[in-house]
Scaffold this motif. Sequence first.
Motif, short mmCIF file in Angstrom:
data_model
loop_
_atom_site.label_atom_id
_atom_site.label_comp_id
_atom_site.label_asym_id
_atom_site.label_seq_id
_atom_site.Cartn_x
_atom_site.Cartn_y
_atom_site.Cartn_z
N ARG A 1 0.83 -1.21 0.00
CA ARG A 1 0.00 0.00 0.00
C ARG A 1 0.86 1.26 0.00
N ALA A 2 1.93 1.24 0.80
CA ALA A 2 2.81 2.40 0.88
C ALA A 2 3.48 2.68 -0.46
N LYS A 3 3.89 1.62 -1.15
CA LYS A 3 4.57 1.79 -2.44
C LYS A 3 3.59 2.24 -3.52
N VAL A 4 2.39 1.69 -3.55
CA VAL A 4 1.45 2.07 -4.60
C VAL A 4 0.93 3.50 -4.37
N ALA A 5 0.93 3.95 -3.12
CA ALA A 5 0.49 5.32 -2.83
C ALA A 5 1.39 6.36 -3.49
N MET A 6 2.60 5.93 -3.86
CA MET A 6 3.55 6.84 -4.50
C MET A 6 3.27 7.04 -5.98
N ILE A 7 2.42 6.18 -6.58
CA ILE A 7 2.20 6.28 -8.02
C ILE A 7 0.73 6.44 -8.42
N VAL A 8 -0.20 6.40 -7.45
CA VAL A 8 -1.61 6.59 -7.78
C VAL A 8 -2.21 7.65 -6.86
N SER A 9 -3.32 8.25 -7.30
CA SER A 9 -3.96 9.31 -6.52
C SER A 9 -5.15 8.82 -5.72
N ARG A 10 -5.55 7.57 -5.91
CA ARG A 10 -6.71 7.03 -5.19
C ARG A 10 -6.35 6.71 -3.74
N ASP A 11 -7.37 6.45 -2.92
CA ASP A 11 -7.15 6.10 -1.52
C ASP A 11 -6.53 4.70 -1.44
N LEU B 1 -8.95 -5.46 -14.56
CA LEU B 1 -8.47 -4.17 -14.06
C LEU B 1 -9.64 -3.22 -13.85
N ALA B 2 -9.32 -2.05 -13.30
CA ALA B 2 -10.31 -1.00 -13.03
C ALA B 2 -11.30 -1.47 -11.96
N GLY B 3 -12.60 -1.24 -12.18
CA GLY B 3 -13.57 -1.59 -11.16
C GLY B 3 -13.67 -0.51 -10.09
N PRO B 4 -14.44 -0.75 -9.03
CA PRO B 4 -14.64 0.26 -7.97
C PRO B 4 -13.33 0.64 -7.30
N ARG B 5 -13.22 1.94 -6.99
CA ARG B 5 -12.08 2.42 -6.22
C ARG B 5 -12.49 3.69 -5.50
N SER B 6 -11.69 4.09 -4.52
CA SER B 6 -12.05 5.22 -3.67
C SER B 6 -11.12 6.40 -3.90
N TYR B 7 -11.74 7.59 -4.01
CA TYR B 7 -11.00 8.84 -4.11
C TYR B 7 -11.52 9.79 -3.04
N ASP B 8 -10.61 10.29 -2.21
CA ASP B 8 -10.98 11.24 -1.16
C ASP B 8 -12.15 10.74 -0.32
N GLY B 9 -12.12 9.45 -0.01
CA GLY B 9 -13.13 8.87 0.86
C GLY B 9 -14.44 8.51 0.19
N LYS B 10 -14.54 8.74 -1.13
CA LYS B 10 -15.77 8.43 -1.84
C LYS B 10 -15.52 7.33 -2.86
N VAL B 11 -16.32 6.26 -2.78
CA VAL B 11 -16.15 5.13 -3.69
C VAL B 11 -16.81 5.44 -5.02
N ARG B 12 -16.06 5.22 -6.10
CA ARG B 12 -16.59 5.39 -7.45
C ARG B 12 -16.74 4.02 -8.09
N ASP B 13 -17.93 3.71 -8.53
CA ASP B 13 -18.22 2.38 -9.09
C ASP B 13 -17.92 2.39 -10.58
N LEU B 14 -16.64 2.25 -10.92
CA LEU B 14 -16.22 2.30 -12.32
C LEU B 14 -16.31 0.92 -12.97
N ALA B 15 -16.46 0.92 -14.28
CA ALA B 15 -16.61 -0.33 -15.02
C ALA B 15 -15.33 -1.15 -14.96
N TRP B 16 -15.50 -2.48 -14.97
CA TRP B 16 -14.35 -3.37 -15.02
C TRP B 16 -13.79 -3.43 -16.44
N VAL B 17 -12.49 -3.62 -16.53
CA VAL B 17 -11.82 -3.87 -17.80
C VAL B 17 -11.42 -5.34 -17.80
#
Length: 306
Positions: free
Chosen positions: A113-123, A249-265
């Motif tokens: 988690r610590a390493k991926v936080a360096m390359i993505v903007s999601r929670d 890939l893709a699918g639901p993810r969280s940004y700034d505490g809000k979950v976005r239900d994005l389509a799966w790839v």
Amino acid sequence: MNTAFLLICAMCLDAVLGEPEWLWSRVRHPAVMIGNLIGWLDKRLNRNAQRRLKGVVVVMLLVVGSLIIGCVLSLLGPVIEIIICAILLAQKSLVTHVRDVGDGLRISLAEGRAKVAMIVSRDTRDMTEAQVARSAIESAAENLSDGIIAPAFWFLVAGLPGLLVYKAINTADSMIGYRTEKYREFGWAAARLDDVLNLIPARLTCAMIVLLSGQWARWPEMVTDARRHISPNAGWPEAAMAKALNVALAGPRSYDGKVRDLAWVNGDAPREIGAPEVFRACRMLWAVWGLALGLLSVWVGVSFNL
């Protein structure tokens, strides 16, 4: 000198040296300088009325300024062109960051988690192992396109001026091209121009991954997945990478505490993935780099024989 040959030299230089910490700890990286300028313009112009018009002015300044600087630097000779091009490519650093996520997951979920936080903007705080791995692979696919293939493409098309314009607009998009209340108007021009500049490179990246993975028969599925993506361009390399690795890939993810239900790839593929799939993505990054280098070498060979 042949621009393709200069690009080959720059790609090899970047692959060997990457982003040397000893250098960028002492002087500012050009991308940082561009970012500082955009941040300064953001603070002074992104307020009150006519924000979209002000955003258009910012983009015009970036384009004109990049063209002028690129033309001046080009006059300094091919060695300078190669060095600057290498600096603005990101092959080795991208692979390093993505591999770090895989290495982190091998140690612990918290380290991943610590390493991926360096390359993505999601929670990342509550990510599962699979979510960490998917985030790393998605970042690998997207940055393969806009951090390597796209700058190489624009250098090939328009030399240093083209490369600098692309980097300036891509940086602007990453800083102000959001659909938030603050940036919806001010960042509109940067986001739209970035979409245009990445239109060909994103699809070219997709085609190269497909060529290497032998997934041509599944091209219609990739097109469908790519068009479901929230980005008009990022979905193409992601869809190809998902098929190549046989992962979802893709699918639901969280940004700034809000979950976005994005389509799966590639949603029917395995979703519970981890470090091995991340390392396979790293190998694909190098495979695409090698294919690009090979194609450029053929181009140079043909050019010299004409």
